[in-house]
Scaffold this motif. Sequence first.
Motif, mmCIF file in Angstrom:
data_model
loop_
_atom_site.group_PDB
_atom_site.id
_atom_site.type_symbol
_atom_site.label_atom_id
_atom_site.label_comp_id
_atom_site.label_asym_id
_atom_site.label_seq_id
_atom_site.Cartn_x
_atom_site.Cartn_y
_atom_site.Cartn_z
ATOM 1 N N ASN A 1 0.830 -1.207 0.000
ATOM 2 C CA ASN A 1 0.000 0.000 0.000
ATOM 3 C C ASN A 1 0.868 1.261 0.000
ATOM 4 O O ASN A 1 0.661 2.199 0.770
ATOM 5 C CB ASN A 1 -0.961 0.003 1.193
ATOM 6 N N ALA A 2 1.875 1.240 -0.867
ATOM 7 C CA ALA A 2 2.822 2.360 -0.982
ATOM 8 C C ALA A 2 3.449 2.304 -2.376
ATOM 9 O O ALA A 2 3.314 1.305 -3.088
ATOM 10 C CB ALA A 2 3.904 2.253 0.085
ATOM 11 N N ASP A 3 4.118 3.392 -2.773
ATOM 12 C CA ASP A 3 4.830 3.421 -4.052
ATOM 13 C C ASP A 3 6.308 3.161 -3.803
ATOM 14 O O ASP A 3 6.992 3.973 -3.163
ATOM 15 C CB ASP A 3 4.650 4.793 -4.728
ATOM 16 N N VAL B 1 17.786 -7.742 2.732
ATOM 17 C CA VAL B 1 17.619 -7.257 4.111
ATOM 18 C C VAL B 1 16.884 -5.915 4.150
ATOM 19 O O VAL B 1 16.019 -5.693 4.996
ATOM 20 C CB VAL B 1 18.998 -7.169 4.825
ATOM 21 N N ALA B 2 17.208 -5.021 3.220
ATOM 22 C CA ALA B 2 16.540 -3.711 3.181
ATOM 23 C C ALA B 2 15.060 -3.872 2.867
ATOM 24 O O ALA B 2 14.199 -3.234 3.495
ATOM 25 C CB ALA B 2 17.203 -2.809 2.147
ATOM 26 N N PHE B 3 14.739 -4.737 1.912
ATOM 27 C CA PHE B 3 13.343 -4.968 1.544
ATOM 28 C C PHE B 3 12.602 -5.683 2.675
ATOM 29 O O PHE B 3 11.437 -5.398 2.949
ATOM 30 C CB PHE B 3 13.278 -5.762 0.235
ATOM 31 N N LYS C 1 5.487 -2.101 7.349
ATOM 32 C CA LYS C 1 4.353 -1.748 6.477
ATOM 33 C C LYS C 1 3.401 -0.727 7.102
ATOM 34 O O LYS C 1 2.864 0.130 6.415
ATOM 35 C CB LYS C 1 3.582 -3.007 6.070
ATOM 36 N N ASP C 2 3.217 -0.804 8.414
ATOM 37 C CA ASP C 2 2.287 0.118 9.088
ATOM 38 C C ASP C 2 2.730 1.571 8.993
ATOM 39 O O ASP C 2 1.898 2.484 8.965
ATOM 40 C CB ASP C 2 2.144 -0.256 10.581
#
Length: 311
Positions: free
Chosen positions: A33-35, A278-280, A287-288
Amino acid sequence: MTKEDLLKVHEQIKPYVHNTPVLTSQLINKMCNADLFFKCENFQKMGAFKMRGATNAILNLSKEEKEKGVVTHSSGNFAQALALAAKSVGVKAYIAMPENAPQVKKDAVSGYGGIITECGVTATEREAAAQKIQEETGAVYLHPSNNDDVIHGQGTAAMELIEEHPDLDFLFIPVGGGGLIAGSLLAVNAFAKKCKVIGGEPKHTDDAFRSLKSGKIEFNSKTNTIADGLRMHLGDRNFPIIKEYIEKIVLVEEEEIIEAMKLIWERMKIVIEPSSAVAFAALLKSKDTIENKKIGVIISGGNVDVSNLPF
């Protein structure tokens, strides 16, 4: 580090590195729910961002220093970067590589003309091996992450991403020795002050997370993470930058790293190494806090042994 300084670094290394693509995935955007904008340093020369810092450091050496060659210790990516960057400008590169470094990375270093000496796996053993080579050859020691020229070179990846997407809300970056995240923090501070930088770190090698809490450089007694590129500790050149500018570090489990790596593989059809994932993984865990935001992710490298995938 001013905008002008970083632009000069970028101009200097430009003939030797790729301006790597920025990829997106509608499916992953929906999931988060983000770009999301992935700066794909897995498409960099030698397959990782470290080509940038290695090139900048070598180009800044004097003629006399170049004649003596360069030496470093690395589990793989900086070894490859230094070997290739050195070859590009006609300089000898000596590399101390831990004996447990992936064979695919050792083969690549040899292929680029790097002269390998195998050593123990701990930071102390690696540093001792590099020092011995330096004493024997007179080569200039270049630390993989705790060197100003290296740090400034690594920052050009974030700089390119910001040039393309100047309105990022967050930037997620893996944390190992600290060169990439320190350089990226300098770039963000110069070009996109409103962007918050979040580091991702394996829970089993959480020295940077602990360092931020204690205010001093902490070390790892174990290095049992699949993210082999993130087993180094921070240094006195990059830690102050990280301490000053970073938003926070998110710790991720080994299963989360593997899942993130697999998701990129399946949905974006690109190969990334565990250290990149790791970054992803840190982003997926956050996510929140990132809903409806514009997020950059530095995919730091793609040097993975495809015959030995963890999924």
